[in-house]
Enzyme design. Structure first.
Site, PDB file in Angstrom:
ATOM      1  N   HIS A 103      -3.074  -1.163  -0.489  1.00 29.48           N
ATOM      2  CA  HIS A 103      -2.845  -2.528  -0.970  1.00 29.48           C
ATOM      3  C   HIS A 103      -1.387  -2.931  -0.759  1.00 29.48           C
ATOM      4  CE1 HIS A 103      -2.896  -6.042  -3.650  1.00 29.48           C
ATOM      5  NE2 HIS A 103      -1.730  -5.567  -4.114  1.00 29.48           N
ATOM      6  N   GLU A 104      -0.458  -2.039  -1.095  1.00 34.01           N
ATOM      7  CA  GLU A 104       0.955  -2.351  -0.898  1.00 34.01           C
ATOM      8  C   GLU A 104       1.277  -2.487   0.589  1.00 34.01           C
ATOM      9  OE1 GLU A 104       2.608  -3.319  -3.331  1.00 34.01           O
ATOM     10  OE2 GLU A 104       1.142  -2.652  -4.820  1.00 34.01           O
ATOM     11  N   HIS A 107       0.788  -5.936   1.822  1.00 34.49           N
ATOM     12  CA  HIS A 107       1.931  -6.851   1.689  1.00 34.49           C
ATOM     13  C   HIS A 107       2.883  -6.701   2.879  1.00 34.49           C
ATOM     14  CE1 HIS A 107       0.806  -8.303  -2.179  1.00 34.49           C
ATOM     15  NE2 HIS A 107       0.910  -7.129  -2.773  1.00 34.49           N
TER      16      HIS A 107
END
Length: 232
Positions: A103-104, A107
């Site tokens: 998920h990070e 980004h």
């Protein structure tokens, strides 16, 4: 008179409701993470290893991966192009850790492709921080001294903080969507693991939704208090 106005004002119910929503969302994400933190990923990759593979598969080679203390303190810093993974993610080979790390990475992919909502959110950071720090002091002083411009300024500044949280929602949902797609395409996780990963990331997303709802309730409270002061 002012003391009683705050202590017995019914709008405190809005604050309590926002707090309950935030606590419930936080408890849900922690319990979901702990559940799938006990499930080892089939390929045995740690969060850091999975992050490296996700970044490479997206053609990103200029992002540094660092370990930081804490639990679920993972984040990506676009200013330094640094992916920081918490103790609960970095060295763990659980399905939950892999999904949080991915998920990070989502980004980082957003940063690479110049995803507009992420750029807008980054631009809002200084104003949102400024607004969240000064909104209440200005508002309270405005009420105490019956000075409407200060009251209005407090509401406007708090609105900036709410706007920041509103923009955060599509950024977070999009990062999760990108992460799951890459995890599937690269076979870092299998089908059943991806289903578990969706649960983890959905629970995490709900914390942002709850935080936004709590802030909107706070903003509503400011507006109601402001209206009540004018009627006085």
């Amino acid at each position: 008179m002012l003391y009683g106005y705050y202590m017995f004002d019914w709008t405190y119910l809005l604050v309590i409701l926002g707090l309950v929503l935030s606590l419930a969302a936080s408890a849900h994400v922690k319990s979901t993470f702990r559940r799938y933190d006990q499930v080892r990923s089939m390929r045995g990759l740690t969060g850091a290893m999975a992050a490296q593979k996700v970044l490479q598969s997206a053609g990103i080679y200029d992002v540094t991966i660092e370990r930081i203390s804490g639990e679920l303190t993972d984040h990506y810093d676009p200013r330094t192009k640094t992916l920081r993974l918490s103790n609960s993610t970095y060295a763990s080979n659980s399905v939950a850790a892999v999904c949080v790390a991915a998920h990070e990475c989502g980004h980082a992919v957003q940063d690479q492709v110049r995803y507009a909502p992420l750029s807008f959110r980054s631009a809002l950071v200084p104003m949102a921080n400024f607004g969240s720090q000064l909104a209440w002091p200005l508002f309270v002083f405005g009420l105490i001294f019956s000075f409407q411009p200060l009251i209005t300024a407090g509401i406007v500044l708090f609105t900036l903080a709410v706007l920041f949280q509103l923009v955060t929602l599509p950024v977070e949902f999009n990062a999760s969507s990108r992460a799951l797609r890459i995890l599937e395409d690269t076979h870092i996780l299998g089908d059943q693991e991806l289903h578990a990963g969706k649960r983890v990331l959905s629970a995490a997303a709900m914390t942002y939704v709850a935080s936004l709802a709590a802030s909107i309730l706070q903003l509503l409270r400011l507006i109601l208090l402001s209206g009540g002061k004018r009627r006085r």
